[in-house]
Write a protein that holds these residues in place. Structure first.
Motif, PDB file in Angstrom:
ATOM      1  N   HIS A   1       0.820  -1.214   0.000  1.00  0.00           N
ATOM      2  CA  HIS A   1       0.000   0.000   0.000  1.00  0.00           C
ATOM      3  C   HIS A   1       0.855   1.266   0.000  1.00  0.00           C
ATOM      4  O   HIS A   1       1.779   1.406   0.807  1.00  0.00           O
ATOM      5  N   PRO A   2       0.551   2.219  -0.876  1.00  0.00           N
ATOM      6  CA  PRO A   2       1.375   3.432  -0.962  1.00  0.00           C
ATOM      7  C   PRO A   2       1.276   4.335   0.259  1.00  0.00           C
ATOM      8  O   PRO A   2       2.131   5.213   0.446  1.00  0.00           O
ATOM      9  N   ASP A   3       0.253   4.161   1.090  1.00  0.00           N
ATOM     10  CA  ASP A   3       0.129   4.989   2.282  1.00  0.00           C
ATOM     11  C   ASP A   3       0.904   4.443   3.476  1.00  0.00           C
ATOM     12  O   ASP A   3       0.888   5.043   4.559  1.00  0.00           O
ATOM     13  N   VAL A   4       1.567   3.309   3.305  1.00  0.00           N
ATOM     14  CA  VAL A   4       2.405   2.733   4.356  1.00  0.00           C
ATOM     15  C   VAL A   4       3.861   3.058   4.028  1.00  0.00           C
ATOM     16  O   VAL A   4       4.378   2.659   2.984  1.00  0.00           O
ATOM     17  N   ASP A   5       4.510   3.792   4.903  1.00  0.00           N
ATOM     18  CA  ASP A   5       5.845   4.329   4.601  1.00  0.00           C
ATOM     19  C   ASP A   5       6.977   3.375   4.932  1.00  0.00           C
ATOM     20  O   ASP A   5       8.054   3.481   4.359  1.00  0.00           O
ATOM     21  N   LYS A   6       6.752   2.472   5.882  1.00  0.00           N
ATOM     22  CA  LYS A   6       7.811   1.540   6.261  1.00  0.00           C
ATOM     23  C   LYS A   6       7.193   0.229   6.730  1.00  0.00           C
ATOM     24  O   LYS A   6       6.133   0.218   7.363  1.00  0.00           O
ATOM     25  N   ILE A   7       7.883  -0.877   6.434  1.00  0.00           N
ATOM     26  CA  ILE A   7       7.501  -2.193   6.927  1.00  0.00           C
ATOM     27  C   ILE A   7       8.611  -2.713   7.834  1.00  0.00           C
ATOM     28  O   ILE A   7       9.794  -2.688   7.467  1.00  0.00           O
ATOM     29  N   ALA A   8       8.231  -3.163   9.024  1.00  0.00           N
ATOM     30  CA  ALA A   8       9.156  -3.844   9.938  1.00  0.00           C
ATOM     31  C   ALA A   8       8.652  -5.274  10.095  1.00  0.00           C
ATOM     32  O   ALA A   8       7.539  -5.497  10.568  1.00  0.00           O
ATOM     33  N   PHE A   9       9.472  -6.249   9.693  1.00  0.00           N
ATOM     34  CA  PHE A   9       9.012  -7.644   9.608  1.00  0.00           C
ATOM     35  C   PHE A   9       9.949  -8.567  10.364  1.00  0.00           C
ATOM     36  O   PHE A   9      11.175  -8.453  10.266  1.00  0.00           O
ATOM     37  N   THR A  10       9.371  -9.496  11.114  1.00  0.00           N
ATOM     38  CA  THR A  10      10.112 -10.611  11.690  1.00  0.00           C
ATOM     39  C   THR A  10       9.424 -11.895  11.268  1.00  0.00           C
ATOM     40  O   THR A  10       8.213 -12.050  11.482  1.00  0.00           O
ATOM     41  N   GLY A  11      10.186 -12.803  10.664  1.00  0.00           N
ATOM     42  CA  GLY A  11       9.588 -14.057  10.205  1.00  0.00           C
ATOM     43  C   GLY A  11      10.542 -14.833   9.322  1.00  0.00           C
ATOM     44  O   GLY A  11      11.765 -14.716   9.440  1.00  0.00           O
ATOM     45  N   SER A  12       9.966 -15.602   8.414  1.00  0.00           N
ATOM     46  CA  SER A  12      10.763 -16.512   7.598  1.00  0.00           C
ATOM     47  C   SER A  12      11.552 -15.757   6.534  1.00  0.00           C
ATOM     48  O   SER A  12      11.185 -14.662   6.098  1.00  0.00           O
ATOM     49  N   THR A  13      12.634 -16.390   6.094  1.00  0.00           N
ATOM     50  CA  THR A  13      13.455 -15.802   5.035  1.00  0.00           C
ATOM     51  C   THR A  13      12.669 -15.700   3.740  1.00  0.00           C
ATOM     52  O   THR A  13      12.781 -14.708   3.001  1.00  0.00           O
ATOM     53  N   ALA A  14      11.855 -16.704   3.443  1.00  0.00           N
ATOM     54  CA  ALA A  14      11.067 -16.685   2.209  1.00  0.00           C
ATOM     55  C   ALA A  14      10.097 -15.507   2.198  1.00  0.00           C
ATOM     56  O   ALA A  14       9.988 -14.785   1.190  1.00  0.00           O
ATOM     57  N   ALA A  15       9.403 -15.310   3.306  1.00  0.00           N
ATOM     58  CA  ALA A  15       8.482 -14.180   3.377  1.00  0.00           C
ATOM     59  C   ALA A  15       9.243 -12.863   3.333  1.00  0.00           C
ATOM     60  O   ALA A  15       8.782 -11.883   2.738  1.00  0.00           O
ATOM     61  N   GLY A  16      10.419 -12.820   3.961  1.00  0.00           N
ATOM     62  CA  GLY A  16      11.221 -11.609   3.937  1.00  0.00           C
ATOM     63  C   GLY A  16      11.669 -11.232   2.539  1.00  0.00           C
ATOM     64  O   GLY A  16      11.697 -10.045   2.183  1.00  0.00           O
ATOM     65  N   ARG A  17      12.024 -12.222   1.730  1.00  0.00           N
ATOM     66  CA  ARG A  17      12.398 -11.936   0.332  1.00  0.00           C
ATOM     67  C   ARG A  17      11.230 -11.305  -0.405  1.00  0.00           C
ATOM     68  O   ARG A  17      11.389 -10.352  -1.179  1.00  0.00           O
TER      69      ARG A  17
ATOM     70  N   CYS B   1       8.562  -3.997  -1.348  1.00  0.00           N
ATOM     71  CA  CYS B   1       8.983  -2.662  -0.914  1.00  0.00           C
ATOM     72  C   CYS B   1       9.925  -2.028  -1.936  1.00  0.00           C
ATOM     73  O   CYS B   1       9.877  -0.811  -2.164  1.00  0.00           O
ATOM     74  N   GLY B   2      10.765  -2.856  -2.552  1.00  0.00           N
ATOM     75  CA  GLY B   2      11.684  -2.333  -3.555  1.00  0.00           C
ATOM     76  C   GLY B   2      10.974  -1.768  -4.766  1.00  0.00           C
ATOM     77  O   GLY B   2      11.438  -0.803  -5.384  1.00  0.00           O
ATOM     78  N   GLU B   3       9.832  -2.366  -5.113  1.00  0.00           N
ATOM     79  CA  GLU B   3       9.085  -1.879  -6.273  1.00  0.00           C
ATOM     80  C   GLU B   3       8.643  -0.433  -6.096  1.00  0.00           C
ATOM     81  O   GLU B   3       8.571   0.326  -7.062  1.00  0.00           O
ATOM     82  N   ARG B   4       8.330  -0.038  -4.857  1.00  0.00           N
ATOM     83  CA  ARG B   4       7.867   1.331  -4.630  1.00  0.00           C
ATOM     84  C   ARG B   4       8.844   2.141  -3.775  1.00  0.00           C
ATOM     85  O   ARG B   4       8.505   3.220  -3.288  1.00  0.00           O
ATOM     86  N   LEU B   5      10.064   1.601  -3.609  1.00  0.00           N
ATOM     87  CA  LEU B   5      11.123   2.270  -2.868  1.00  0.00           C
ATOM     88  C   LEU B   5      10.677   2.626  -1.450  1.00  0.00           C
ATOM     89  O   LEU B   5      10.978   3.714  -0.925  1.00  0.00           O
ATOM     90  N   ALA B   6       9.954   1.718  -0.826  1.00  0.00           N
ATOM     91  CA  ALA B   6       9.544   1.910   0.568  1.00  0.00           C
ATOM     92  C   ALA B   6      10.611   1.349   1.498  1.00  0.00           C
ATOM     93  O   ALA B   6      11.302   0.383   1.170  1.00  0.00           O
ATOM     94  N   ARG B   7      10.754   1.930   2.650  1.00  0.00           N
ATOM     95  CA  ARG B   7      11.714   1.444   3.635  1.00  0.00           C
ATOM     96  C   ARG B   7      11.221   0.129   4.232  1.00  0.00           C
ATOM     97  O   ARG B   7      10.033  -0.083   4.403  1.00  0.00           O
ATOM     98  N   CYS B   8      12.171  -0.732   4.563  1.00  0.00           N
ATOM     99  CA  CYS B   8      11.803  -1.963   5.258  1.00  0.00           C
ATOM    100  C   CYS B   8      12.962  -2.410   6.134  1.00  0.00           C
ATOM    101  O   CYS B   8      14.122  -2.153   5.835  1.00  0.00           O
ATOM    102  N   THR B   9      12.604  -3.025   7.257  1.00  0.00           N
ATOM    103  CA  THR B   9      13.574  -3.640   8.159  1.00  0.00           C
ATOM    104  C   THR B   9      13.171  -5.081   8.322  1.00  0.00           C
ATOM    105  O   THR B   9      12.016  -5.379   8.641  1.00  0.00           O
ATOM    106  N   LEU B  10      14.113  -6.006   8.109  1.00  0.00           N
ATOM    107  CA  LEU B  10      13.811  -7.430   8.104  1.00  0.00           C
ATOM    108  C   LEU B  10      14.644  -8.166   9.144  1.00  0.00           C
ATOM    109  O   LEU B  10      15.860  -8.022   9.178  1.00  0.00           O
ATOM    110  N   GLU B  11      13.969  -8.960   9.974  1.00  0.00           N
ATOM    111  CA  GLU B  11      14.635  -9.875  10.897  1.00  0.00           C
ATOM    112  C   GLU B  11      14.187 -11.287  10.497  1.00  0.00           C
ATOM    113  O   GLU B  11      13.037 -11.661  10.729  1.00  0.00           O
ATOM    114  N   LEU B  12      15.088 -12.047   9.880  1.00  0.00           N
ATOM    115  CA  LEU B  12      14.687 -13.267   9.182  1.00  0.00           C
ATOM    116  C   LEU B  12      15.271 -14.519   9.809  1.00  0.00           C
ATOM    117  O   LEU B  12      16.319 -14.488  10.442  1.00  0.00           O
TER     118      LEU B  12
END
Length: 225
Positions: free
Chosen positions: A191-207, A213-224
């Protein structure tokens, strides 16, 4: 172990996710939370932590039932579930939100660290209380609004946080909680109204999240995994 139903939590549909995102966006764009001082936000964070401490017995039971943690261990650790909120509240006094610099041209330059906006916090099932706290607390101190997406296997922690936030007087829309499967969760990431995603979970889901996020250049933090 007995398959007895202990709670019924609705799985969010797309309309629910749109409502949560809209609430967070409105609270950030037009509400007073991002415009409060760090000290004012810290006061609310401390109250959230205190409210979570009051819910320690319920939190320990929820953690044991959902994740299989031995109850004596869960009860001991549940007493500290409010500590991350107190810790980040303490940073309000020391974190350099504004730094003065001498620029090459002119007399004064200010480095101002501002909230990123709407944060989507997606947490795993195994340690949801600490995962949620270490995503929400710093985001809230910074002035962000948050959408917590709980795992369907362990939704209880997110809903206890919602109760604590309400009891602490957090403004409407600043923290939004829902439980969703992967298809609806992906809407949060896209969603374009979400500025950052912080995710903890599987490596597959993180990819997958990183690619979206890369498609829309959104920030993301991943703990995989």
């Amino acid at each position: 172990s007995t398959e007895q139903v202990v709670a019924k939590v609705a799985l969010a549909c797309e309309a629910d996710m749109h409502r949560a995102i809209a609430a967070a966006r409105q609270a950030f764009d037009t509400g007073d939370w991002p415009r409060r001082s760090p000290a004012e936000r810290a006061d609310v964070l401390r109250r959230i932590g205190q409210e979570l401490e009051k819910l320690a017995d319920e939190a320990a039971t929820v953690w044991s039932l959902e994740s299989g943690v031995v109850h004596s261990v869960a009860r001991e650790r549940a007493a500290g579930f409010g500590e991350p909120y107190a810790y980040y509240a303490g940073l309000a006094q020391s974190f350099p939100f504004v730094e003065r610099h001498r620029p090459q041209a002119g007399q004064l330059g200010l480095l101002v660290r501002e909230p990123v906006g709407v944060v989507g916090a997606i947490v795993a099932w195994n340690a949801p209380f600490s995962l949620i706290a270490n995503k929400c607390a710093p985001a809230l101190l910074a002035g962000c609004t948050v959408i917590v997406k709980a795992a369907p296997q362990a939704p209880g922690a997110a809903y206890l946080l919602a109760q604590a936030c309400e009891n602490a007087g957090l403004p409407p829309g600043v923290v939004n909680v829902l439980t969703a499967d992967r298809d609806v969760s992906e809407l949060l990431v896209r969603h374009p109204d979400v500025d950052k995603i912080a995710f903890t979970g599987s490596t597959a889901a993180g990819r997958r999240i990183a690619s979206l996020c890369g498609e829309r250049l959104a920030r993301c933090t991943l703990e995989l995994g």
